[in-house]
Design an enzyme around this catalytic site. Structure first.
Site, PDB file in Angstrom:
ATOM      1  N   ARG A   1      14.120  -7.212  41.674  1.00 62.16           N
ATOM      2  CA  ARG A   1      15.121  -7.965  42.446  1.00 62.16           C
ATOM      3  C   ARG A   1      14.439  -9.253  42.878  1.00 62.16           C
ATOM      4  O   ARG A   1      13.348  -9.215  43.435  1.00 62.16           O
ATOM      5  CB  ARG A   1      15.537  -7.130  43.669  1.00 62.16           C
TER       6      ARG A   1
ATOM      7  N   ASP B   1      20.337 -14.457  46.594  1.00 57.95           N
ATOM      8  CA  ASP B   1      21.451 -13.554  46.332  1.00 57.95           C
ATOM      9  C   ASP B   1      22.435 -14.287  45.429  1.00 57.95           C
ATOM     10  O   ASP B   1      22.926 -15.358  45.774  1.00 57.95           O
ATOM     11  CB  ASP B   1      22.125 -13.140  47.646  1.00 57.95           C
TER      12      ASP B   1
ATOM     13  N   GLU C   1      27.834 -11.219  42.310  1.00 62.88           N
ATOM     14  CA  GLU C   1      27.821  -9.972  41.537  1.00 62.88           C
ATOM     15  C   GLU C   1      28.504 -10.193  40.193  1.00 62.88           C
ATOM     16  O   GLU C   1      29.356 -11.083  40.052  1.00 62.88           O
ATOM     17  CB  GLU C   1      28.530  -8.870  42.315  1.00 62.88           C
TER      18      GLU C   1
ATOM     19  N   ARG D   1      13.629  -0.768  44.082  1.00 61.30           N
ATOM     20  CA  ARG D   1      13.342  -1.879  43.180  1.00 61.30           C
ATOM     21  C   ARG D   1      12.212  -2.728  43.749  1.00 61.30           C
ATOM     22  O   ARG D   1      12.094  -2.894  44.961  1.00 61.30           O
ATOM     23  CB  ARG D   1      14.568  -2.781  43.000  1.00 61.30           C
TER      24      ARG D   1
END
Length: 191
Positions: A78, A83, A86, A129
């Protein structure tokens, strides 16, 4: 047999000079890239604390999962402090909806291409992760995604270092900033 007491060691002048050189390098070579500057500062801090264990690094070819997640040699990575929308997320440009999540994933894939990726572990997230900063061809992948408008600075998870890059992408109306969108963390809560 008596055990020796561990005493804290005060760094000598050579260590201090090297640490100062790292900080200066952070300002010189990291002037356009807050992530690179932070890396130099972290190295100086570890040196002064006597922590000579290098950060865990990984390298290899990457398989892109989405705009902020990839697979490197079988390990899920990650990207630290960012961010991205999605994969199923959409954004708006005027009256039109577009698949910004898929575009962010494609942008990450194009940026890395066939280059070898080098990642430095920063943490492990709640899903197990590895959270890392990564470079491809000497360019910070994390910074590139934010600066080109395909991800936002994830300030609650160390992303403040990407704030200037996010501001520049917003000003230049790049990527998701070319229209309107829901922040990825809000989109995840709603879906």
């Amino acid at each position: 047999m008596a055990r020796r007491k561990r005493t804290s060691r005060i760094p000598g002048p050579k260590v201090w000079l090297f640490a100062i050189a790292l900080v200066l390098a952070g300002f010189v070579y990291g002037s356009d890239d807050p992530q690179r500057r932070r890396t130099f500062f972290d190295m100086a801090e570890r040196l002064l604390q006597g922590d000579t264990v290098p950060a865990e690094t990984m390298a290899g070819g990457a398989r892109i999962i989405d705009g902020d997640t990839l697979d490197l040699n079988g390990s899920r990575i990650r990207l630290y402090g960012i961010d991205a929308p999605e994969s199923a997320q959409t954004c708006r440009r005027g009256a039109r909806e577009w698949a910004c999540g898929k575009e962010a994933t494609a942008a990450l894939a194009r940026m890395i291409g066939n280059q070898q990726l080098e990642c430095e572990k920063r943490d492990t997230d709640r899903y197990g992760r590895t959270v890392a900063t990564c470079e491809a061809g000497g360019t910070s992948v994390n910074t590139w995604m934010v600066r080109n408008g395909w991800a936002v600075a994830y300030r609650q998870y160390g992303g403040a270092i990407y704030g200037a890059n996010e501001d520049a992408a917003k000003r230049d109306k790049l990527g998701i900033w070319s229209g309107t969108f829901q922040m990825p963390w809000d989109w995840r809560k709603a879906h």
